[in-house]
Write an enzyme that holds these catalytic residues in place. Structure first.
Site: not given
Ligand SMILES: [Mn+2]
Length: 417
Positions: A10, A83, A165, A197
Site C-alpha cells: 500500500h 487497490h 489476491h 489481500h
C-alpha cells in the site's frame, strides 16, 4: 532456492509526514533484505501501491529501489491487487513493467467457450514457473476462478507457483468478514501459492495445495492495520526455501515501528470520565518514536461524543515524542443522542429533522458548519454526494468530482489539511 514473497505494501497510503518516511524506510529495508537474503526472485501479490497512480514522491523512491533490485539480478513478479488495479493498464505497475523492473504474471488466453488458460512465466535463473490472477472486483473472483482451465495448468510439469489476491475461507481469522473463497477454487498441484489481500501473516494448505501463504502488510494500508499492529500482529514478508520436499516458509519482520494501544471503553461513562481515562492511559506510556493507536468505543451515558477530546490527547503524545497518533472513534456513541425520533411527511422533512436533532454534536470551530446553517449545508452536501455517476465517467473522475463538489458545498479549500 530461496525467494521472497510480499504483498499489500500500500505504498502511498500514509498521509502524515513521519509515517510516509517510515513507509519508505520499511520498503527500502525490505528490498535490501531480499538482496542480502539471497532471494533469487520476489513475488508481489498485489496492492503494492495504495492507488493505481501514486504521487511522484512515492514513484521516485520506488523506481530507484526497483532499479537496484533489477541490477542485483533479482526479478520481481507481480499481480495487481484491488487497490492498484486498473482495467486499462493505467497503473504505475505498468510503468515498472515497461522499464523491465517488474514482470506481470497475469497473462491468460480466453477461449471461445469462455475457458481461461493462464500463461506461465518461467523465471530464467531458476526455472520456476509462475502464473497468477489479479484481485478482481468484489464478488467476481469466484466466477473467474470457475472458468479456469484447471486441468491444463495442473498438468504443467516443474516447480510451480500460483499468485492470487483474495481471502481463502479455510484460513480466515474470526474477525475477517470480507469476501472469501474455498481453497478448492485454487488450481491444485502447485508447490507454492503466493497470496495477497489478507493483511496478516498466515500459512495453510491441504493435500492438493502445497503451501498457501500470506505475508500480510509490511506496514499498514488502513486504520485496522494500526490496531492489529498495536495488538499481537507482526509485520513483514516471507522468505521461502524450496530445497526440501515441501517449500519452507520463514517470516522476516520489516522493521515496522512499535505500535502502542491506548484503548478506552466509553460504555456507560460521561465524556469527562472518558477524557480522564484517556489522559491516564496516555500518561502511563512512553511514546517516543512509537505509533500510538488511540481507540475509544462504546455508548456513553450522557454528553456529546464531540466532548471526548482525542485531539488534546494526541497533541500531548506528539509533544512527548510520539512518531504519530492514529485515532479511531467511529464506534463511539452517546445515549443522549442515540435515540432520535423524528416525524415528517416527506423524506426531506425527516432528513432535516434528524440533522436538526444532531447538529448540536458537531464541534468544528467553523461557525457556518454548525447550527442552522450547518443543517442547510449538510442537506446540500447529502444532495450533492448522492448524485450518480455520469455515463462513461470512471471512478476516479467521479470521486474527484464528488470531493470538489463536497468541499465547495462546505466552503472548504481542498488545500486545507
Ligand atoms: Mn490490501
Amino acid at each position: 532456492m530461496r525467494f521472497a514473497h510480499v504483498s499489500d505494501l500500500h505504498l502511498g497510503f500514509q498521509r502524515k509526514r513521519s509515517l510516509q518516511e517510515a513507509e519508505r524506510r520499511i520498503f527500502e529495508g525490505m528490498v535490501d533484505g531480499w538482496i542480502k537474503g539471497g532471494a533469487r526472485f520476489v513475488l508481489m501479490a498485489g496492492d503494492i501501491f495504495h492507488v493505481n497512480i501514486p504521487e511522484m514522491r512515492v514513484q521516485r523512491y520506488v523506481f530507484a529501489k526497483f532499479r537496484q533490485l533489477h541490477e542485483a539480478g533479482i526479478p520481481a513478479y507481480a499481480i495487481y491487487g484491488s487497490h492498484d488495479f486498473s482495467p486499462v493498464s493505467n497503473s504505475v505497475i505498468d510503468l515498472l513493467v515497461s522499464t523491465g523492473y517488474v514482470t506481470k504474471v497475469t497473462d491468460a488466453v480466453t477461449g471461445e467457450d469462455g475457458v481461461i488458460t493462464p500463461k506461465f512465466t518461467t523465471d530464467p535463473g531458476t526455472g520456476a514457473k509462475i502464473c497468477g490472477i489479479s484481485g478482481l472486483k468484489v464478488g467476481r473472483d469466484i466466477d473467474y476462478y470457475k472458468k479456469l482451465d484447471r486441468k491444463g495448468i495442473e498438468a504443467e510439469p516443474g516447480f510451480k507457483i500460483f499468485m492470487f489476491h483474495g481471502s481463502i475461507s479455510e484460513m480466515r481469522k474470526a474477525a475477517d468478514e470480507g469476501d472469501h473463497m474455498p481453497m478448492s477454487m485454487l488450481p491444485a498441484g502447485f508447490d507454492y501459492y503466493a497470496g495477497g489481500h489478507v493483511h496478516e501473516y498466515g500459512t495453510g494448505g491441504d493435500d492438493s495445495h502445497g503451501v498457501v501463504a500470506y505475508p500480510g502488510t509490511p506496514f499498514a494500508g488502513n486504520y485496522a492495520d494500526f490496531v492489529a499492529s498495536a495488538g499481537d500482529t507482526k509485520r513483514g514478508y516471507i522468505m521461502a526455501d524450496s530445497s526440501g520436499d515441501k517449500v519452507s516458509v520463514e517470516f522476516v519482520e520489516s522493521g515496522s515501528p512499535e505500535h502502542v494501544p491506548i484503548t478506552v471503553d466509553a460504555n456507560g461513562r460521561s465524556p469527562q470520565i472518558v477524557n480522564e481515562r484517556l489522559e491516564e492511559k496516555a500518561g502511563a506510556e512512553d511514546p517516543v518514536g512509537k505509533i500510538m493507536v488511540v481507540r475509544v468505543y462504546g455508548q456513553m451515558s450522557e454528553g456529546r461524543t464531540a466532548d471526548v477530546d482525542t485531539a488534546r490527547v494526541s497533541l500531548g503524545l506528539l509533544e512527548r515524542g510520539a512518531l504519530a497518533v492514529e485515532v479511531g472513534r467511529n464506534m463511539l456513541t452517546s445515549r443522549e443522542y442515540d435515540v432520535v425520533r423524528v416525524r415528517g411527511e416527506s423524506r426531506d422533512q425527516i432528513v432535516r429533522g434528524v440533522l436538526e436533532t444532531n447538529i448540536g454534536q458537531v464541534r468544528t470551530g467553523i461557525e457556518r458548519l454548525e447550527g442552522g446553517s450547518g443543517v442547510r449545508i449538510a442537506e446540500e452536501l447529502l444532495r450533492r454526494i448522492g448524485q450518480p455517476k455520469i455515463e462513461n465517467e470512471d471512478n476516479k473522475t467521479y470521486d474527484a468530482r464528488m470531493i470538489t463538489d463536497g468541499s465547495k458545498t462546505m466552503g472548504l479549500s481542498l488545500d486545507d489539511p
